[in-house]
Structures are given as structure tokens and as C-alpha cells.
Design a protein around this motif. Sequence first.
Motif, PDB file in Angstrom:
ATOM      1  N   GLY A   1       1.018  -1.181  -0.086  1.00 44.86           N
ATOM      2  CA  GLY A   1       0.033   0.070  -0.039  1.00 44.86           C
ATOM      3  C   GLY A   1       0.937   1.130   0.024  1.00 44.86           C
ATOM      4  N   ILE A   2       0.849   1.906  -0.998  1.00 45.96           N
ATOM      5  CA  ILE A   2       1.859   3.118  -1.033  1.00 45.96           C
ATOM      6  C   ILE A   2       1.109   4.338  -1.407  1.00 45.96           C
ATOM      7  N   GLU A   3       1.405   5.302  -0.410  1.00 44.72           N
ATOM      8  CA  GLU A   3       0.906   6.577  -0.355  1.00 44.72           C
ATOM      9  C   GLU A   3       1.901   7.604  -0.677  1.00 44.72           C
ATOM     10  N   THR A   4       1.407   8.512  -1.584  1.00 44.59           N
ATOM     11  CA  THR A   4       2.485   9.450  -2.401  1.00 44.59           C
ATOM     12  C   THR A   4       1.983  10.873  -1.929  1.00 44.59           C
ATOM     13  N   GLU A   5       2.819  11.929  -1.657  1.00 43.89           N
ATOM     14  CA  GLU A   5       2.359  13.282  -1.577  1.00 43.89           C
ATOM     15  C   GLU A   5       1.268  13.604  -0.804  1.00 43.89           C
ATOM     16  N   HIS A   6       1.011  13.349   0.246  1.00 42.07           N
ATOM     17  CA  HIS A   6      -0.222  13.357   1.087  1.00 42.07           C
ATOM     18  C   HIS A   6      -0.583  14.836   1.398  1.00 42.07           C
ATOM     19  N   ASP A   7       0.238  15.659   1.685  1.00 45.84           N
ATOM     20  CA  ASP A   7      -0.372  17.084   2.108  1.00 45.84           C
ATOM     21  C   ASP A   7      -0.651  17.798   1.049  1.00 45.84           C
TER      22      ASP A   7
ATOM     23  N   ILE B   1       6.596   9.754   0.230  1.00 50.51           N
ATOM     24  CA  ILE B   1       6.089   8.538   0.233  1.00 50.51           C
ATOM     25  C   ILE B   1       5.925   7.776   1.233  1.00 50.51           C
ATOM     26  N   SER B   2       4.849   6.874   1.728  1.00 46.23           N
ATOM     27  CA  SER B   2       5.158   5.990   2.834  1.00 46.23           C
ATOM     28  C   SER B   2       4.486   4.785   2.185  1.00 46.23           C
ATOM     29  N   VAL B   3       5.060   3.605   2.921  1.00 43.91           N
ATOM     30  CA  VAL B   3       4.666   2.469   2.166  1.00 43.91           C
ATOM     31  C   VAL B   3       4.207   1.417   3.411  1.00 43.91           C
ATOM     32  N   GLN B   4       3.167   0.531   3.130  1.00 47.48           N
ATOM     33  CA  GLN B   4       2.716  -0.307   3.853  1.00 47.48           C
ATOM     34  C   GLN B   4       2.820  -1.671   3.239  1.00 47.48           C
ATOM     35  N   PHE B   5       3.334  -2.481   3.851  1.00 50.24           N
ATOM     36  CA  PHE B   5       3.540  -3.786   3.283  1.00 50.24           C
ATOM     37  C   PHE B   5       2.835  -5.039   3.763  1.00 50.24           C
TER      38      PHE B   5
ATOM     39  N   GLU C   1       3.742  -4.338   7.639  1.00 47.86           N
ATOM     40  CA  GLU C   1       4.849  -3.360   8.102  1.00 47.86           C
ATOM     41  C   GLU C   1       5.014  -2.131   7.620  1.00 47.86           C
ATOM     42  N   ILE C   2       5.288  -0.906   8.274  1.00 49.41           N
ATOM     43  CA  ILE C   2       4.996   0.352   7.900  1.00 49.41           C
ATOM     44  C   ILE C   2       6.587   0.885   7.593  1.00 49.41           C
ATOM     45  N   TRP C   3       6.698   1.331   6.433  1.00 51.59           N
ATOM     46  CA  TRP C   3       8.064   1.663   5.929  1.00 51.59           C
ATOM     47  C   TRP C   3       8.086   3.328   5.929  1.00 51.59           C
ATOM     48  N   LEU C   4       8.964   4.140   6.582  1.00 54.15           N
ATOM     49  CA  LEU C   4       9.108   5.314   6.347  1.00 54.15           C
ATOM     50  C   LEU C   4      10.329   5.633   5.689  1.00 54.15           C
ATOM     51  N   PRO C   5      10.313   6.712   4.672  1.00 50.17           N
ATOM     52  CA  PRO C   5      11.590   6.891   4.184  1.00 50.17           C
ATOM     53  C   PRO C   5      12.439   7.949   5.170  1.00 50.17           C
ATOM     54  N   ILE C   6      13.523   7.648   5.373  1.00 51.93           N
ATOM     55  CA  ILE C   6      14.159   8.571   6.679  1.00 51.93           C
ATOM     56  C   ILE C   6      15.674   8.807   6.258  1.00 51.93           C
ATOM     57  N   LYS C   7      16.109  10.108   6.983  1.00 44.94           N
ATOM     58  CA  LYS C   7      17.357  10.466   6.852  1.00 44.94           C
ATOM     59  C   LYS C   7      17.730  11.194   8.169  1.00 44.94           C
ATOM     60  N   LYS C   8      18.934  10.881   8.588  1.00 48.62           N
ATOM     61  CA  LYS C   8      19.475  11.514   9.745  1.00 48.62           C
ATOM     62  C   LYS C   8      18.983  12.980   9.922  1.00 48.62           C
ATOM     63  N   ASN C   9      18.566  13.333  11.155  1.00 46.01           N
ATOM     64  CA  ASN C   9      18.173  14.684  11.588  1.00 46.01           C
ATOM     65  C   ASN C   9      19.577  15.437  11.600  1.00 46.01           C
ATOM     66  N   ARG C  10      19.593  16.683  11.094  1.00 50.24           N
ATOM     67  CA  ARG C  10      21.029  17.237  10.987  1.00 50.24           C
ATOM     68  C   ARG C  10      21.309  17.854  12.168  1.00 50.24           C
ATOM     69  N   ASN C  11      20.251  17.831  13.166  1.00 48.76           N
ATOM     70  CA  ASN C  11      20.532  18.603  14.352  1.00 48.76           C
ATOM     71  C   ASN C  11      20.727  17.349  15.715  1.00 48.76           C
ATOM     72  N   THR C  12      20.469  16.382  15.089  1.00 49.58           N
ATOM     73  CA  THR C  12      20.643  14.980  16.046  1.00 49.58           C
ATOM     74  C   THR C  12      21.479  14.027  15.674  1.00 49.58           C
ATOM     75  N   THR C  13      22.074  13.325  16.623  1.00 51.28           N
ATOM     76  CA  THR C  13      22.668  12.012  16.244  1.00 51.28           C
ATOM     77  C   THR C  13      22.081  10.925  16.945  1.00 51.28           C
ATOM     78  N   THR C  14      22.351   9.563  16.253  1.00 52.61           N
ATOM     79  CA  THR C  14      21.672   8.642  16.964  1.00 52.61           C
ATOM     80  C   THR C  14      22.636   7.325  16.705  1.00 52.61           C
ATOM     81  N   ASN C  15      22.297   6.466  17.637  1.00 47.05           N
ATOM     82  CA  ASN C  15      23.429   5.201  17.378  1.00 47.05           C
ATOM     83  C   ASN C  15      22.845   4.017  16.793  1.00 47.05           C
TER      84      ASN C  15
END
Length: 189
Positions: A78-84, A154-158, A171-185
Motif C-alpha cells: 500500500g503506497i501513499e504519495t504526496e499526502h499534504d 512517500i510512505s509504504v505499508q507492506f 510493516e510500515i516503511w518510512l523513508p528517513i534520513k538523519k536529522n541534521r541537529n541530532t545524532t543517533t546510534n
Amino acid sequence: MEFKIEKHGAIRVVGVSTPLSKDIEKAYEEGTALWVKVLFEGASEDEYGNGKICRELNTAINVKYPDGSLPKYNGFFGIETEHDNGGEYIIAVASPMPENNSLKEYIIPAHTWAVFSGKNFFEDEDNADSFIRYEERIYSEWLPSSGYEIADTISVQFLLPTTDIENAPFEIWLPIKKNRNTTTNQPIS
């Protein structure tokens, strides 16, 4: 919330779509209506989940690639594009099958994805365990404290293969990238 970070290359899929409204509540209704159409339209009363489009998608998912292999992703997207700004909701399967009169080609772009697992994909939205409530919690609870931000519109449900539609794992798939202001391990697999 349990999740994993995965990288996936572009995924070619074939399926059907419907336009989505800008209004979130209406968009959920439109996506749900497409699932009902896929699962039930053209099926007899005792053929739960065996509508005409569902049968076509099941045929497409079993088409082999030229090397003789079957698609890596054995389930329904299930693929959702450009929701806003409104958008499109697509129900599709990974397949090398060419487009035809009813199934069109779409590409899920390559991304790093946050992947969340759940069950009961078709549960009523008022249930605390429903897909809709789970997705809302991901955006309101997990995302703000994750160290990541959304990387695409885009968001994806599998929907994983199952014969138990009432307890359908997803599964819910969210396309992500590191937040420039935060680090994560969190490792990227």
C-alpha cells in the motif's frame, strides 16, 4: 516501538491506484475503499479477499524474472504519495509483469527506511491496535525523538503473505534520513 532500519533499492511494482484528498480522514477512507475494491469487487460472497484485482495481483506476484527467480517482496504494498497536497494511494505487488489494462507500473524509490511491524492491518480504526492508530503513534511518538526526519513524500505499508486476513501482519516503511541537529546510534542494516 520496535523498528529496524533497512536500505532498499528501487522496487518496481504493478497495481491499481486512486487519488487521495488533502484531508487526512478522507484520504484514509479513500485508501480503505481501494482495499475493499481490490479484495472484494468481483468476488462471490464466500470468497473473502478474492476479488478480481486481488486475483490479478496474485498472478502478477508469481511471474518469474528472466533469470527464473520470483519477486523478493512476496506481499501486497500500500503506497501513499504526496499526502499534504493530495496524492495517490497505490495497491501493488513487486513483479516483472508488464503493465496491462488494469495494472499499471509504479516505482518505489530507493531509500533508507524505518520499518515497523504490526498485525491486524484491517482492524477497525477505532481499535487502539489498528494500523491507523499505530501509524499515528509512529509520527507523534517515535519520529520526534528518533534522530531521524522524513526523507520523501512517500510512505509504504507492506502486507505480508497470510491466509488469516483478520490478523494480517504488516510493516510500515518510512523513508528517513538523519536529522541534521541530532545524532543517533541506530545501525543501518
